[in-house]
Every structure is written in structure tokens, then in C-alpha cells.
Motif scaffolding. Structure first.
Motif, PDB file in Angstrom:
ATOM      1  N   GLN A 199       0.858  -1.188   0.000  1.00  8.21           N
ATOM      2  CA  GLN A 199       0.000   0.000   0.000  1.00  8.21           C
ATOM      3  C   GLN A 199       0.897   1.242   0.000  1.00  8.21           C
ATOM      4  N   ILE A 200       0.574   2.208  -0.847  1.00  4.30           N
ATOM      5  CA  ILE A 200       1.303   3.471  -0.873  1.00  4.30           C
ATOM      6  C   ILE A 200       0.814   4.321   0.300  1.00  4.30           C
ATOM      7  N   ILE A 201       1.748   4.891   1.043  1.00  6.87           N
ATOM      8  CA  ILE A 201       1.425   5.735   2.193  1.00  6.87           C
ATOM      9  C   ILE A 201       1.763   7.179   1.843  1.00  6.87           C
ATOM     10  N   ALA A 236       7.310   7.284  -4.061  1.00  2.73           N
ATOM     11  CA  ALA A 236       6.324   7.187  -2.979  1.00  2.73           C
ATOM     12  C   ALA A 236       6.989   7.624  -1.689  1.00  2.73           C
ATOM     13  N   ASN A 237       6.274   8.354  -0.852  1.00  2.00           N
ATOM     14  CA  ASN A 237       6.806   8.724   0.461  1.00  2.00           C
ATOM     15  C   ASN A 237       6.894   7.517   1.371  1.00  2.00           C
ATOM     16  N   GLY A 238       5.994   6.583   1.206  1.00  2.00           N
ATOM     17  CA  GLY A 238       6.028   5.367   1.998  1.00  2.00           C
ATOM     18  C   GLY A 238       5.370   4.219   1.263  1.00  2.00           C
ATOM     19  N   VAL A 239       5.871   3.020   1.494  1.00  2.00           N
ATOM     20  CA  VAL A 239       5.275   1.805   0.942  1.00  2.00           C
ATOM     21  C   VAL A 239       5.168   0.806   2.092  1.00  2.00           C
ATOM     22  N   LEU A 240       3.941   0.381   2.374  1.00  2.00           N
ATOM     23  CA  LEU A 240       3.667  -0.579   3.442  1.00  2.00           C
ATOM     24  C   LEU A 240       3.420  -1.949   2.829  1.00  2.00           C
ATOM     25  N   ALA A 241       4.287  -2.904   3.165  1.00  3.88           N
ATOM     26  CA  ALA A 241       4.139  -4.276   2.681  1.00  3.88           C
ATOM     27  C   ALA A 241       3.107  -5.014   3.528  1.00  3.88           C
ATOM     28  N   ALA A 242       2.553  -6.062   2.972  1.00  5.55           N
ATOM     29  CA  ALA A 242       1.529  -6.841   3.668  1.00  5.55           C
ATOM     30  C   ALA A 242       2.038  -7.417   4.986  1.00  5.55           C
ATOM     31  N   ASP A 243       3.342  -7.631   5.107  1.00  6.32           N
ATOM     32  CA  ASP A 243       3.896  -8.205   6.339  1.00  6.32           C
ATOM     33  C   ASP A 243       4.191  -7.162   7.419  1.00  6.32           C
ATOM     34  N   GLY A 244       3.834  -5.887   7.165  1.00  7.49           N
ATOM     35  CA  GLY A 244       4.030  -4.845   8.166  1.00  7.49           C
ATOM     36  C   GLY A 244       5.314  -4.049   8.020  1.00  7.49           C
ATOM     37  N   HIS A 245       6.165  -4.408   7.075  1.00 12.68           N
ATOM     38  CA  HIS A 245       7.371  -3.609   6.827  1.00 12.68           C
ATOM     39  C   HIS A 245       6.978  -2.328   6.096  1.00 12.68           C
ATOM     40  N   LEU A 246       7.406  -1.214   6.648  1.00 12.89           N
ATOM     41  CA  LEU A 246       7.142   0.090   6.048  1.00 12.89           C
ATOM     42  C   LEU A 246       8.464   0.671   5.583  1.00 12.89           C
ATOM     43  N   PHE A 247       8.522   1.011   4.318  1.00 13.15           N
ATOM     44  CA  PHE A 247       9.714   1.612   3.733  1.00 13.15           C
ATOM     45  C   PHE A 247       9.406   3.079   3.463  1.00 13.15           C
ATOM     46  N   VAL A 248      10.127   3.957   4.152  1.00  9.29           N
ATOM     47  CA  VAL A 248       9.905   5.395   4.015  1.00  9.29           C
ATOM     48  C   VAL A 248      10.974   5.937   3.080  1.00  9.29           C
ATOM     49  N   GLY A 249      10.525   6.526   1.977  1.00  2.76           N
ATOM     50  CA  GLY A 249      11.453   7.116   1.018  1.00  2.76           C
ATOM     51  C   GLY A 249      12.247   8.241   1.664  1.00  2.76           C
ATOM     52  N   GLY A 250      13.369   8.576   1.073  1.00  3.98           N
ATOM     53  CA  GLY A 250      14.216   9.625   1.608  1.00  3.98           C
ATOM     54  C   GLY A 250      13.453  10.916   1.830  1.00  3.98           C
TER      55      GLY A 250
END
Length: 133
Positions: free
Chosen positions: A4-6, A18-32
Motif C-alpha cells: 500500500q502506498i502511504i 512514494a513517500n512510503g510503501v507498506l508491505a503486507a507483512d508490516g514492513h514500512l519503507f519510508v522514502g528519503g
């Protein structure tokens, strides 16, 4: 859905990232995140001011995904001026704690010659692990 795009409410649209990408497993990757506001304008022109804004931006993305700063497990910092960072270390610690509290995830600091936005002095990316509710 695999991810999901955050995008925090009220932020100017991200263009080409994307400022953030939330994976189904709960890992959130926040772009720089850099030291600009929700309108993509720089109000701070010094290292500490931009650092604080970048951390606030990271916090906003994490909170928009349903997390808290304590969910952040990694920060990677990119700074354009090593001497400026080292000269401000006491202020860096104080300002960091003001935004993130006393939560210190794994971190790396990388000195770079420039960032894409010419006015940016620091860019910080983050990874968080949110518990699946």
C-alpha cells in the motif's frame, strides 16, 4: 494487496516516487525525506532545522501508516557537509530526541556530494516494522 502506498494527508503529491510503501507483512519503507514542508518548501536553511523537518516528515509517514517512532528499525542519513554535521552533534542529539524520543534504531550516516534538491543539506530514509493488527 501486496503493498500500500502511504501518503500523509495534506502533503503535496510525490512525483515519481512514494513517500512510503507498506508491505503486507508490516514492513514500512519510508522514502528519503528532506527538510521541506508538506508543501515541498524549505523553511529551514540550516542543518539542524532541515534535520528536524526531515525527521518530522518520517514520523508523519510512519504515523499515516498506523505506526509510531518506536516502530522504526533503521535510518539511513545522507548529509552533504560532514564538518557541519560534526560541528552540530550536540544539537543533533537534542533535536533528534525532541522528534523521535529516546528510540535509537540501527543507523548509518553517508556523506554525499549533493542531493537532488539543491537546497537540501540532509536526506533520511527509514524502515519500520508495524505489527499487523
Amino acid at each position: 494487496m501486496a503493498h500500500q502506498i502511504i501518503q500523509p494527508e495534506g502533503w503535496a503529491p510525490a512525483k515519481g516516487y512514494a513517500n512510503g510503501v507498506l508491505a503486507a507483512d508490516g514492513h514500512l519503507f519510508v522514502g528519503g525525506q528532506i527538510g521541506w514542508t508538506v508543501d515541498q518548501k524549505f523553511e529551514a536553511h540550516d542543518f539542524i532545522g532541515q534535520m528536524v523537518q526531515a525527521l518530522r516528515n518520517i514520523r508523519a509517514v510512519v504515523e499515516a501508516a498506523g505506526g509510531t517512532p518506536e516502530d522504526i528499525v533503521r535510518l539511513t542519513w545522507y548529509v552533504t557537509d560532514k564538518a557541519e554535521y560534526l560541528a552540530a552533534q550536540a544539537d543533533v542529539g537534542r533535536a533528534y530526541r525532541e522528534v523521535m524520543g529516546r528510540h535509537f534504531p540501527a543507523m548509518a550516516m553517508v556523506v554525499v556530494s549533493a542531493l537532488v534538491e539543491d537546497e537540501a543539506k540532509v536526506e533520511i530514509e527509514a524502515t519500520a516494522v508495524l505489527s499487523k493488527a
